[in-house]
Design a protein around this motif. Sequence first.
Motif, mmCIF file in Angstrom:
data_model
loop_
_atom_site.group_PDB
_atom_site.id
_atom_site.type_symbol
_atom_site.label_atom_id
_atom_site.label_comp_id
_atom_site.label_asym_id
_atom_site.label_seq_id
_atom_site.Cartn_x
_atom_site.Cartn_y
_atom_site.Cartn_z
ATOM 1 N N GLU A 42 0.759 -1.359 -0.140
ATOM 2 C CA GLU A 42 0.121 0.157 0.012
ATOM 3 C C GLU A 42 0.725 1.172 0.104
ATOM 4 O O GLU A 42 0.416 2.305 -0.138
ATOM 5 C CB GLU A 42 -0.768 0.041 1.286
ATOM 6 C CG GLU A 42 -0.292 -0.043 2.617
ATOM 7 C CD GLU A 42 -0.137 -1.391 2.966
ATOM 8 O OE1 GLU A 42 -0.103 -1.545 4.339
ATOM 9 O OE2 GLU A 42 -0.013 -2.315 2.385
ATOM 10 N N GLU A 43 2.074 1.060 0.289
ATOM 11 C CA GLU A 43 3.102 2.166 0.198
ATOM 12 C C GLU A 43 3.925 2.278 -0.960
ATOM 13 O O GLU A 43 4.325 3.294 -1.241
ATOM 14 C CB GLU A 43 3.975 2.341 1.474
ATOM 15 C CG GLU A 43 3.356 2.334 2.796
ATOM 16 C CD GLU A 43 4.343 2.095 3.974
ATOM 17 O OE1 GLU A 43 5.507 1.480 3.533
ATOM 18 O OE2 GLU A 43 3.830 2.172 5.047
ATOM 19 N N TRP A 60 -0.041 0.751 -6.079
ATOM 20 C CA TRP A 60 -0.342 -0.602 -5.936
ATOM 21 C C TRP A 60 -1.761 -1.080 -6.644
ATOM 22 O O TRP A 60 -1.851 -1.866 -7.335
ATOM 23 C CB TRP A 60 -0.279 -1.070 -4.833
ATOM 24 C CG TRP A 60 -0.640 -2.563 -4.390
ATOM 25 C CD1 TRP A 60 -1.745 -3.075 -3.781
ATOM 26 C CD2 TRP A 60 0.237 -3.524 -4.829
ATOM 27 N NE1 TRP A 60 -1.668 -4.399 -3.564
ATOM 28 C CE2 TRP A 60 -0.506 -4.864 -4.366
ATOM 29 C CE3 TRP A 60 1.420 -3.867 -5.527
ATOM 30 C CZ2 TRP A 60 0.224 -5.993 -4.486
ATOM 31 C CZ3 TRP A 60 2.056 -5.097 -5.466
ATOM 32 C CH2 TRP A 60 1.371 -6.306 -5.138
ATOM 33 N N GLU A 61 -2.741 -0.111 -6.347
ATOM 34 C CA GLU A 61 -3.813 -0.081 -6.820
ATOM 35 C C GLU A 61 -4.067 -0.105 -8.290
ATOM 36 O O GLU A 61 -4.789 -0.622 -9.055
ATOM 37 C CB GLU A 61 -5.156 0.838 -6.129
ATOM 38 C CG GLU A 61 -5.397 0.387 -4.712
ATOM 39 C CD GLU A 61 -4.529 0.548 -3.593
ATOM 40 O OE1 GLU A 61 -3.366 1.736 -4.050
ATOM 41 O OE2 GLU A 61 -4.121 0.383 -2.566
ATOM 42 N N ALA A 65 -5.026 -2.919 -11.314
ATOM 43 C CA ALA A 65 -6.177 -2.509 -12.133
ATOM 44 C C ALA A 65 -5.805 -2.864 -13.610
ATOM 45 O O ALA A 65 -6.845 -2.787 -14.487
ATOM 46 C CB ALA A 65 -6.658 -1.229 -11.935
ATOM 47 N N LEU A 66 -4.326 -2.871 -13.913
ATOM 48 C CA LEU A 66 -3.938 -3.175 -15.229
ATOM 49 C C LEU A 66 -4.333 -4.848 -15.612
ATOM 50 O O LEU A 66 -4.396 -5.392 -14.720
ATOM 51 C CB LEU A 66 -2.525 -2.715 -15.379
ATOM 52 C CG LEU A 66 -2.473 -1.170 -15.260
ATOM 53 C CD1 LEU A 66 -0.895 -1.066 -15.246
ATOM 54 C CD2 LEU A 66 -2.879 -0.556 -16.612
ATOM 55 N N PRO A 67 -4.336 -5.066 -16.874
ATOM 56 C CA PRO A 67 -4.273 -6.267 -17.363
ATOM 57 C C PRO A 67 -3.172 -7.351 -16.781
ATOM 58 O O PRO A 67 -2.192 -7.051 -16.991
ATOM 59 C CB PRO A 67 -4.173 -6.563 -18.879
ATOM 60 C CG PRO A 67 -4.630 -5.012 -19.100
ATOM 61 C CD PRO A 67 -4.191 -4.188 -18.161
ATOM 62 N N GLN A 68 -3.856 -8.503 -16.147
ATOM 63 C CA GLN A 68 -2.777 -9.300 -15.417
ATOM 64 C C GLN A 68 -2.357 -10.558 -16.085
ATOM 65 O O GLN A 68 -3.240 -11.266 -16.772
ATOM 66 C CB GLN A 68 -3.349 -9.528 -13.947
ATOM 67 C CG GLN A 68 -3.818 -8.492 -13.118
ATOM 68 C CD GLN A 68 -2.525 -7.672 -12.764
ATOM 69 O OE1 GLN A 68 -1.384 -8.275 -11.962
ATOM 70 N NE2 GLN A 68 -2.513 -6.300 -12.667
ATOM 71 N N HIS A 69 -1.214 -10.941 -16.049
ATOM 72 C CA HIS A 69 -0.752 -12.175 -16.961
ATOM 73 C C HIS A 69 0.173 -13.230 -15.874
ATOM 74 O O HIS A 69 0.866 -12.617 -15.363
ATOM 75 C CB HIS A 69 -0.082 -11.876 -18.279
ATOM 76 C CG HIS A 69 -0.708 -10.853 -19.126
ATOM 77 N ND1 HIS A 69 -1.455 -11.384 -20.128
ATOM 78 C CD2 HIS A 69 -0.774 -9.595 -19.343
ATOM 79 C CE1 HIS A 69 -1.863 -10.326 -20.816
ATOM 80 N NE2 HIS A 69 -1.606 -8.888 -20.122
ATOM 81 N N THR A 70 -0.214 -14.353 -16.154
ATOM 82 C CA THR A 70 0.455 -15.464 -15.359
ATOM 83 C C THR A 70 1.306 -16.185 -16.563
ATOM 84 O O THR A 70 0.582 -16.623 -17.499
ATOM 85 C CB THR A 70 -0.289 -16.264 -14.537
ATOM 86 O OG1 THR A 70 -0.973 -15.569 -13.656
ATOM 87 C CG2 THR A 70 0.633 -17.493 -14.061
#
Length: 200
Positions: A42-43, A60-61, A65-70
């Motif tokens: 959060e920091e 961090w938020e 919020a951006l597209p996530q990929h594994t």
Amino acid sequence: MGKSFQKLAGEDPLSGRLPPGQHLARGFPVLTYGDTPVIRPEEWRLRIWGSVEKEVVLTWEDLLALPQHTFTADFHCVTRWSKLDVTWTGVRIPDVLQAVSIAPEAKAVMQRCYGGYTTNLTLEEFIRPENYLVHTLEGQPLPVDHGGPVRTLIPHLYAWKSAKWIGGLEFLPQDQPGFWERNGYHMRGEPWAEERYSDS
């Protein structure tokens, strides 16, 4: 059966996977110069500035919020060990940069980290779609020893270019050396060419 269906007798299963001079690591070694900074998610902030139209700061938020990929990628350390098929989760660098207008004169980026570490990349090397900001390792939050909460992952180069504890991206009109580059490491660091040191 043909070679595509059955490993030929005596064939090295790592053939084509390990760059020259590398050996397969046991576990996932931790190598760090200096103190290990501890940043709570959060920091965490990512400041993007320099040769851009307007400075941007991501939280961090914002990152989540951006597209996530594994995905899986091999990880090659300049100290001659490699770890294959590491699973990460994060955001592609080009997606991160959607929020930024990079100025026409930008030719490079300096990755700036919590704790003071720096490493450089040309703009062309940095914006490749296989490069990421990662926050998850093998399904778990990225451990602080491995650069958590967020590090860059630049899998086509030696791992010192995948900056731990990333906190800033400074776009530059010309390439400049970062910490290890000022101390004898190669400006690029391509494993298959064994670009380990500045005289290689």
